[in-house]
Write a protein that holds these residues in place. Structure first.
Motif, PDB file in Angstrom:
ATOM      1  N   CYS A   1       0.838  -1.206   0.000  1.00 26.18           N
ATOM      2  CA  CYS A   1       0.000   0.000   0.000  1.00 26.18           C
ATOM      3  C   CYS A   1       0.871   1.254   0.000  1.00 26.18           C
ATOM      4  N   ILE A   2       1.873   1.277   0.877  1.00 26.80           N
ATOM      5  CA  ILE A   2       2.763   2.438   0.952  1.00 26.80           C
ATOM      6  C   ILE A   2       3.515   2.623  -0.363  1.00 26.80           C
TER       7      ILE A   2
ATOM      8  N   THR B   1       3.060   6.001  -2.786  1.00 30.94           N
ATOM      9  CA  THR B   1       4.143   6.995  -2.701  1.00 30.94           C
ATOM     10  C   THR B   1       5.072   6.917  -3.915  1.00 30.94           C
ATOM     11  N   ARG B   2       4.635   6.233  -4.944  1.00 26.59           N
ATOM     12  CA  ARG B   2       5.476   6.034  -6.132  1.00 26.59           C
ATOM     13  C   ARG B   2       5.919   7.356  -6.755  1.00 26.59           C
TER      14      ARG B   2
ATOM     15  N   ASP C   1       2.914  11.520   3.077  1.00 27.71           N
ATOM     16  CA  ASP C   1       2.781  11.309   4.520  1.00 27.71           C
ATOM     17  C   ASP C   1       1.376  10.825   4.880  1.00 27.71           C
ATOM     18  N   GLU C   2       0.379  11.459   4.272  1.00 25.07           N
ATOM     19  CA  GLU C   2      -1.016  11.056   4.529  1.00 25.07           C
ATOM     20  C   GLU C   2      -1.262   9.625   4.039  1.00 25.07           C
ATOM     21  N   ALA C   3      -0.706   9.283   2.883  1.00 31.08           N
ATOM     22  CA  ALA C   3      -0.877   7.917   2.351  1.00 31.08           C
ATOM     23  C   ALA C   3      -0.226   6.892   3.274  1.00 31.08           C
ATOM     24  N   VAL C   4       0.943   7.208   3.797  1.00 31.74           N
ATOM     25  CA  VAL C   4       1.623   6.283   4.713  1.00 31.74           C
ATOM     26  C   VAL C   4       0.786   6.091   5.974  1.00 31.74           C
TER      27      VAL C   4
END
Length: 137
Positions: free
Chosen positions: A25-26, A30-31, A122-125
């Motif tokens: 997911c991370i 974050t790609r 940061d929000e995605a992590v």
């Protein structure tokens, strides 16, 4: 695409294929941030060196052993190696002149883009960690 960037992207693809659900997911979310960060690193290295590296495929001919079927007087076949010419491809790195002003503009734009993507990454992590919690060891 440069060799380092290619290796980095291949490493990320490996992570996506083999990682935990949280890592996958991370990685997926974050790609773009990672790509922009890698491009910025490359541009900064070009500025520090004063030139960029490019790669090209170079083909050359060399002698190799080639398997050939030979038959004896009774018609029995066997394989032997005979010298033959074969094309071989190599990747060659070479220096390329850069325009420092253009590289600085490129670096500034990449820094701005990375800063804009940083909050999203940061929000995605955080979201991935919440969605796929992992046990602490």
């Amino acid at each position: 695409m440069t060799r380092n960037l290619t290796l980095t992207l291949l490493g990320c693809l490996t992570l996506v294929a083999c990682g935990t659900p949280q890592e996958q997911c991370i990685s997926q979310n974050t790609r773009e941030y990672r790509v922009v960060s890698n491009l910025l690193r490359e541009v900064e290295a070009n500025l520090a060196r004063g030139y960029a590296w490019e790669e090209r495929e170079v083909t050359r001919t060399e002698w190799r052993d080639c398997p050939v079927v030979v038959r004896d007087k009774d018609g029995n076949a066997r394989w032997i190696d005979r010298p033959c010419l074969r094309d071989v491809s190599d990747t060659e790195r070479y220096r390329v002149a850069i325009d420092p002003a253009a590289e600085r503009r490129k670096a500034d734009n990449l820094r701005q883009r990375r800063a804009a993507l940083s909050a999203q990454a940061d929000e995605a992590v955080r979201a991935c960690r919440a969605a796929y919690p992992e046990e602490r060891r």
